[in-house]
Design an enzyme around this catalytic site. Structure first.
Site, short mmCIF file in Angstrom:
data_model
loop_
_atom_site.label_atom_id
_atom_site.label_comp_id
_atom_site.label_asym_id
_atom_site.label_seq_id
_atom_site.Cartn_x
_atom_site.Cartn_y
_atom_site.Cartn_z
N LYS A 70 0.99 -1.18 -0.31
CA LYS A 70 0.27 -0.29 -0.22
C LYS A 70 1.08 0.66 -0.23
CE LYS A 70 -4.22 0.93 -0.29
NZ LYS A 70 -5.24 0.28 -0.30
N ASP A 122 -6.63 4.12 -5.06
CA ASP A 122 -7.02 4.22 -3.55
C ASP A 122 -8.15 5.52 -3.73
OD1 ASP A 122 -7.42 1.88 -1.56
OD2 ASP A 122 -7.40 3.52 -0.33
N1 GLU Z 1 -7.01 -0.06 -2.69
C1 GLU Z 1 -8.01 -1.77 -3.66
C2 GLU Z 1 -8.17 -2.35 -2.19
O1 GLU Z 1 -8.15 -1.42 -1.42
C3 GLU Z 1 -7.28 -2.23 -4.89
C4 GLU Z 1 -6.14 -2.32 -4.73
C5 GLU Z 1 -5.46 -2.67 -6.42
O2 GLU Z 1 -6.19 -2.35 -7.08
O3 GLU Z 1 -4.01 -3.25 -6.08
O4 GLU Z 1 -7.87 -3.72 -1.89
#
Ligand code: GLU
Length: 447
Positions: free
Chosen positions: A129, A169
């Site tokens: 993340k 996100d």
């Molecule tokens: N931010 C999204 C999540 O919390 C997607 C992450 C992604 O597609 O890599 O899963």
């Protein structure tokens, strides 16, 4: 104290001292530890490998300064991070969040959760993340572009199609991903899938924008189907007004449910007989314009309730889709008192630990985000394979694949969470995700 609680206390005390200052990270780890440490202890190889301890220690945390210039020529400095938690089952994978309130604590908890979520998809995706304390609100398009370019100047050496694949996100959507991808590709000198959530004109997947919200509804439908019920006619309260909230609302409406709310920090848009497609579009337009939800047009049946959370309205299903810890004890009690039968998380960890206890005691069935909102990252996984194949799927194909992915995730989680007549989805998700990670981590040796 039972065995799981005792093991959890020992485990939490053994975490790095510097993590004591990270309450969200502690909350996320504790919640998983309570469910999986007994499983770990029962497998000598997993216990010896200290699987959960290793997952609670990210492979690396990259922190960097982001210096950029606004339209008036003033220089600004922000902080950027990428937390690469684990690549045991695939390249690091997870979103980027731009928000003035973002802390390393948030990103540590999100990266930890992402490992489990991504494991549950069954796809080869590790956990990561990232983000920045940059506030995109009120910034022009060119300012957003310059910020994204400055952010990527620092991040680019650490990502790549087989290394680490960021996505969107909170506040990072198609526009930001476009600028980030352009900046990465320009620096790397290659064209490849180093980001997901890309536009269709340069390697994106159909349905990626819709995937998290639609997937949430497919997951809820799978939960209901197990009880021989359907979502049609159910009253659904949704919080948030972003991508996840609006697409969950759209899909629920399409499936015949009554979506009675959407919301933001200013208050709740409430429609006792259910929001219409036009009203949902209005919310999306307000969000895109950076406006709150006050003053809906007079022709709308929906009205604005200043300062209220959605949960004070009675309904059957709660879908928190805004942000972490949005539901505290008081909101959880309102959900119990409002007769809700089910809560499924569209956001990541929107329910505090205390609130979760209230929901459980009140008999509200609870589906954690790491299972219920995994549709977004799952379609990111499909985007990665489409980019590698140089062959793209139609929207129908992706939607069908998403339905299958969500129903498979549901079944994996339900199988592990099976109890005395009920299913503990949180426990099921933690254990199912853990088992997949444990097998991979143990097989690859002590690294
Ligand atoms: N931010 C999204 C999540 O919390 C997607 C992450 C992604 O597609 O890599 O899963």
């Amino acid at each position: 104290m039972d065995r799981a609680a005792a093991l959890t206390e020992v485990f939490m005390n053994d975490l790095s001292q510097s993590d004591a200052e990270m309450p969200n990270f502690q909350q996320a780890v504790r919640e998983v530890a309570q469910d999986v440490l007994t499983v770990e202890k029962n497998d000598p190889a997993w216990a010896a490998a200290k699987v959960l301890r290793r997952l609670a220690e990210p492979d690396r945390v990259i922190s960097f300064g982001v210096t950029w210039m606004d339209d008036a020529g003033e220089v600004h400095v922000n902080r950027g991070w990428r937390v690469q938690a684990s690549n045991a089952i695939g390249p690091y994978k997870g979103g980027l969040r731009f928000h003035p309130g973002v802390t390393l604590d948030d990103l540590r908890f999100l990266a930890f959760e992402q490992c489990f979520k991504n494991a549950l998809t069954g796809l080869p995706l590790g956990g990561a993340k990232g983000g920045s304390d940059f506030d995109p609100n009120g910034r022009s398009d060119t300012e957003i572009m310059r910020f994204c370019q400055a952010f990527m100047a620092k991040l680019a050496p650490h990502i790549g199609p087989d290394l680490d694949v960021p996505a969107g996100d909170i506040n990072v959507g198609p526009r930001e991903i476009g600028y980030l991808f352009g900046a990465w590709s320009d620096r790397a000198g290659i064209y490849g899938g180093a980001l997901t959530g890309k536009g269709l004109s340069y390697g994106g997947s159909e349905m990626r924008v819709e995937a998290t919200g639609f997937g949430l509804i497919y997951f809820v439908q799978a939960m209901l189907a197990r009880q021989g019920r359907d979502i049609e006619g159910h009253r659904v309260a949704v919080s948030g007004k972003g991508n996840v909230a609006s697409h969950a609302a759209r899909k629920a409406l399409q499936a015949g449910a009554k979506v009675i709310t959407l919301s933001d920090t200013s208050g709740t848009l409430y429609a006792p007989d259910g929001l219409t497609a036009e009203e949902i579009t209005w919310v999306e337009d307000r969000k895109a314009a950076g406006d709150d939800l006050s003053n809906p047009p007079a022709r709308f049946a929906a009205s604005f309730r200043e300062g209220e959370q959605p949960w004070i309205q009675e309904a059957d299903i709660a879908l928190p889709c805004a942000t972490q810890n949005e539901i505290g004890e008081k909101a959880a009690q309102a959900i119990v008192d409002g007769g809700y039968a089910m809560l499924a998380e569209g956001a990541n960890m929107p329910v505090t630990a205390d609130a979760l206890r209230v929901l459980r005691k009140g008999g509200v069935q609870y589906a954690p985000g790491k299972a219920a909102n995994a549709g977004g990252v799952a379609v990111s996984g499909l985007e990665m394979s489409q980019m590698s194949h140089r062959r793209f799927m139609s929207a129908e194909e992706v939607d069908d694949a998403l339905k299958t992915l969500m129903s498979d995730i549901h079944d994996r989680v339900a199988a592990e969470g099976q109890g005395d007549g009920t299913i503990d989805y949180a426990r099921g998700a933690n254990i199912a995700g853990y088992r997949r990670l444990a097998r991979a981590i143990t097989a690859q040796g002590v690294l």
